[in-house]
Write a protein that holds these residues in place. Structure first.
Motif, PDB file in Angstrom:
ATOM      1  N   ILE A 305      -7.218   9.128   7.968  1.00  0.00           N
ATOM      2  CA  ILE A 305      -7.464   8.845   6.555  1.00  0.00           C
ATOM      3  C   ILE A 305      -6.786   7.545   6.140  1.00  0.00           C
ATOM      4  CG2 ILE A 305      -7.100   9.699   4.209  1.00  0.00           C
ATOM      5  CD1 ILE A 305      -7.214  12.547   5.427  1.00  0.00           C
ATOM      6  N   LEU A 306      -5.550   7.337   6.614  1.00  0.00           N
ATOM      7  CA  LEU A 306      -4.823   6.105   6.281  1.00  0.00           C
ATOM      8  C   LEU A 306      -5.559   4.866   6.788  1.00  0.00           C
ATOM      9  CD1 LEU A 306      -1.158   7.264   7.017  1.00  0.00           C
ATOM     10  CD2 LEU A 306      -2.081   6.612   4.780  1.00  0.00           C
ATOM     11  N   MET A 307      -6.084   4.943   8.004  1.00  0.00           N
ATOM     12  CA  MET A 307      -6.811   3.806   8.559  1.00  0.00           C
ATOM     13  C   MET A 307      -8.085   3.522   7.760  1.00  0.00           C
ATOM     14  SD  MET A 307      -5.325   2.269  11.050  1.00  0.00           S
ATOM     15  CE  MET A 307      -6.712   1.375  11.740  1.00  0.00           C
ATOM     16  N   MET A 308      -8.803   4.586   7.391  1.00  0.00           N
ATOM     17  CA  MET A 308     -10.013   4.384   6.600  1.00  0.00           C
ATOM     18  C   MET A 308      -9.682   3.842   5.220  1.00  0.00           C
ATOM     19  SD  MET A 308     -12.619   7.519   7.484  1.00  0.00           S
ATOM     20  CE  MET A 308     -13.834   6.836   6.342  1.00  0.00           C
ATOM     21  N   LEU A 309      -8.598   4.331   4.625  1.00  0.00           N
ATOM     22  CA  LEU A 309      -8.189   3.815   3.316  1.00  0.00           C
ATOM     23  C   LEU A 309      -7.853   2.326   3.396  1.00  0.00           C
ATOM     24  CD1 LEU A 309      -6.011   6.632   1.704  1.00  0.00           C
ATOM     25  CD2 LEU A 309      -7.879   5.387   0.599  1.00  0.00           C
ATOM     26  N   ALA A 310      -7.147   1.943   4.449  1.00  0.00           N
ATOM     27  CA  ALA A 310      -6.825   0.527   4.615  1.00  0.00           C
ATOM     28  C   ALA A 310      -8.100  -0.306   4.727  1.00  0.00           C
ATOM     29  CB  ALA A 310      -5.958   0.347   5.863  1.00  0.00           C
ATOM     30  N   TRP A 314      -9.376  -2.984   1.875  1.00  0.00           N
ATOM     31  CA  TRP A 314      -9.542  -4.386   2.269  1.00  0.00           C
ATOM     32  C   TRP A 314     -10.947  -4.872   1.929  1.00  0.00           C
ATOM     33  CZ3 TRP A 314     -12.494  -6.292   6.606  1.00  0.00           C
ATOM     34  CH2 TRP A 314     -12.366  -7.677   6.803  1.00  0.00           C
ATOM     35  N   ARG A 315     -11.957  -4.023   2.239  1.00  0.00           N
ATOM     36  CA  ARG A 315     -13.340  -4.384   1.931  1.00  0.00           C
ATOM     37  C   ARG A 315     -13.561  -4.532   0.430  1.00  0.00           C
ATOM     38  NH1 ARG A 315     -16.820  -6.043   6.065  1.00  0.00           N
ATOM     39  NH2 ARG A 315     -16.467  -4.784   7.927  1.00  0.00           N
ATOM     40  N   ALA A 316     -12.824  -3.728  -0.354  1.00  0.00           N
ATOM     41  CA  ALA A 316     -12.964  -3.788  -1.808  1.00  0.00           C
ATOM     42  C   ALA A 316     -12.170  -4.949  -2.413  1.00  0.00           C
ATOM     43  CB  ALA A 316     -12.514  -2.469  -2.427  1.00  0.00           C
ATOM     44  N   GLY A 317     -11.434  -5.672  -1.561  1.00  0.00           N
ATOM     45  CA  GLY A 317     -10.662  -6.819  -2.053  1.00  0.00           C
ATOM     46  C   GLY A 317      -9.252  -6.472  -2.485  1.00  0.00           C
ATOM     47  N   ASN A 318      -8.831  -5.230  -2.257  1.00  0.00           N
ATOM     48  CA  ASN A 318      -7.473  -4.811  -2.631  1.00  0.00           C
ATOM     49  C   ASN A 318      -6.544  -5.020  -1.436  1.00  0.00           C
ATOM     50  OD1 ASN A 318      -8.476  -3.916  -5.166  1.00  0.00           O
ATOM     51  ND2 ASN A 318      -9.069  -1.964  -4.228  1.00  0.00           N
ATOM     52  N   ILE A 319      -6.209  -6.275  -1.174  1.00  0.00           N
ATOM     53  CA  ILE A 319      -5.478  -6.636   0.040  1.00  0.00           C
ATOM     54  C   ILE A 319      -4.084  -5.993   0.060  1.00  0.00           C
ATOM     55  CG2 ILE A 319      -4.655  -8.525   1.467  1.00  0.00           C
ATOM     56  CD1 ILE A 319      -7.698  -8.387   1.115  1.00  0.00           C
ATOM     57  N   TYR A 320      -3.403  -6.002  -1.076  1.00  0.00           N
ATOM     58  CA  TYR A 320      -2.042  -5.447  -1.122  1.00  0.00           C
ATOM     59  C   TYR A 320      -2.058  -3.958  -0.766  1.00  0.00           C
ATOM     60  CZ  TYR A 320       2.416  -3.797  -2.901  1.00  0.00           C
ATOM     61  OH  TYR A 320       3.644  -3.200  -3.015  1.00  0.00           O
ATOM     62  N   GLN A 321      -2.995  -3.206  -1.371  1.00  0.00           N
ATOM     63  CA  GLN A 321      -3.073  -1.774  -1.082  1.00  0.00           C
ATOM     64  C   GLN A 321      -3.442  -1.524   0.373  1.00  0.00           C
ATOM     65  OE1 GLN A 321      -5.783  -0.812  -4.397  1.00  0.00           O
ATOM     66  NE2 GLN A 321      -4.270   0.730  -5.006  1.00  0.00           N
ATOM     67  N   TYR A 325      -1.216   0.691   3.191  1.00  0.00           N
ATOM     68  CA  TYR A 325      -1.699   1.798   4.043  1.00  0.00           C
ATOM     69  C   TYR A 325      -1.500   1.452   5.521  1.00  0.00           C
ATOM     70  CZ  TYR A 325      -3.816   4.030  -0.025  1.00  0.00           C
ATOM     71  OH  TYR A 325      -4.017   4.656  -1.240  1.00  0.00           O
ATOM     72  N   LEU A 326      -1.735   0.193   5.901  1.00  0.00           N
ATOM     73  CA  LEU A 326      -1.548  -0.202   7.283  1.00  0.00           C
ATOM     74  C   LEU A 326      -0.079  -0.126   7.693  1.00  0.00           C
ATOM     75  CD1 LEU A 326      -3.981  -3.219   7.771  1.00  0.00           C
ATOM     76  CD2 LEU A 326      -4.035  -1.030   8.950  1.00  0.00           C
ATOM     77  N   SER A 327       0.806  -0.468   6.783  1.00  0.00           N
ATOM     78  CA  SER A 327       2.238  -0.398   7.087  1.00  0.00           C
ATOM     79  C   SER A 327       2.668   1.036   7.334  1.00  0.00           C
ATOM     80  CB  SER A 327       3.065  -1.019   5.958  1.00  0.00           C
ATOM     81  OG  SER A 327       2.949  -0.233   4.762  1.00  0.00           O
TER      82      SER A 327
END
Length: 331
Positions: A305-310, A314-321, A325-327
């Motif tokens: 789930i974390l990987m999909m959220l990341a 990212w695709r939605a342009g929410n780079i910080y979020q 999730y990747l961290s």
């Protein structure tokens, strides 16, 4: 005007129902329930059996039949209660064993199932014992022992489709998918609407990354009315088909299958995940993120789930979020 007594009203009603052919006997209801079960219409059978038990709460055959139907529908706690009631009413040992072992298999209690089958006083026929033992060994992923058991069953009952399916699963479990496919095709050649054979074939093709072949097999499995008699098989067929369609990039087909999955298992985590994957494939990353966040709240440490959220953030342009999730995945 005189008041008609309650007894008189009931008598008139009973006579009216009888004259209209609406008064159904217990025997007729049991026959209708059996016909529904054989046709895979388990929910209709539940209605008939519950009607029998309203009039005759101590009807042992209805209690046992209802327990079997509820196992097929996946309502295992209620099935267990119905079985216990049948035991208290003095149900025959053979009938109790059949339902009890089916319940253990549905619950995934394979060790307990094997222990029960090893008892000296067991009355279940040998072919049924072998079938249950084979399924339990498959559940424990003991492929060689399962193969030996299903070969023994085939020697006893050469034309039993479930034995052929079980042998194919055992061979696949031992790393022989092509042989397993051949065995399943033999079963399907003589029983072309066998949902278990098609489901097993779909799983093997999926494991071989033949998603087109997997999708065809899963659809054939779902086309059989009999799949409704096994809630787990029905669920896995829907999941397998939606997975195959997603891997093929067919968003339209996947959305249709996930819609069926949502109706069948609306609150299940896998249903939410499949919906998120459809949104992701369609490019609706906001909707995908919404489904995934709900899943994340329930299972905050699920790496998938974390990987999909990341990815969707990212695709939605929410780079910080996405980085957050990747961290967490890296940590």
């Amino acid at each position: 005007m005189k008041t008609i007594s309650q007894k008189a009203i009931l008598l008139v009603l009973a006579l009216t129902l009888a004259s209209c052919g609406l008064a159904v006997s217990t025997e007729e209801r049991m026959q209708e329930a059996q016909a529904s079960m054989e046709a895979g219409e388990y929910r209709g059978a539940v209605i008939q059996l519950r009607n029998v038990l309203v009039d005759e709460p101590d009807h042992i055959e209805a209690r046992l039949a209802l327990a079997k139907v509820l196992i097929g529908l996946g309502d295992l706690p209620t099935a267990e209660k119905e079985l216990q009631r049948a035991v208290e009413l003095g149900a025959p040992a053979l009938d109790i064993e059949r339902v009890h072992f089916s319940l253990l298999e549905a619950q995934g209690d394979f060790r307990e199932l094997l222990a029960g089958l090893a008892r000296d006083e067991i009355v279940l026929p040998e072919d049924e014992q072998l079938g249950l033992r084979g399924e339990a060994l498959l559940g424990l992923r003991e492929g060689a022992a399962a193969e030996e058991t299903f070969r023994e069953l085939l020697a006893l009952s050469p034309d039993l489709p479930s034995a052929g399916v079980g042998l194919a699963k055992a061979r696949a479990l031992q790393g022989e998918p092509e042989e397993a496919i051949s065995l399943l095709e033999d079963v399907i050649a003589t029983d072309e609407t066998n949902p278990d054979a098609w489901l097993a074939l779909g799983n093997i093709h999926y494991g071989l990354q033949n998603y087109e072949g997997a999708a065809i097999a899963f659809r054939e499995s779902l086309a059989s009315k009999l799949i409704e008699t096994d809630a787990n098989a029905h669920l896995f067929a829907l999941l397998g088909l939606s997975d195959s369609e997603l891997m093929l990039g067919d968003a339209t087909a996947a959305r249709g299958t996930v819609s069926r999955l949502s109706a069948f298992a609306p609150g299940m985590a896998e249903t939410l995940l499949q919906r998120a994957r459809v949104y992701q494939l369609e490019g609706d990353y906001v909707a995908a993120g919404r489904e995934l966040i709900e899943l994340h709240n329930a299972a905050p440490d699920d790496m998938r789930i974390l990987m999909m959220l990341a990815t969707v953030q990212w695709r939605a342009g929410n780079i910080y979020q996405a980085q957050e999730y990747l961290s967490r995945v890296v940590a």
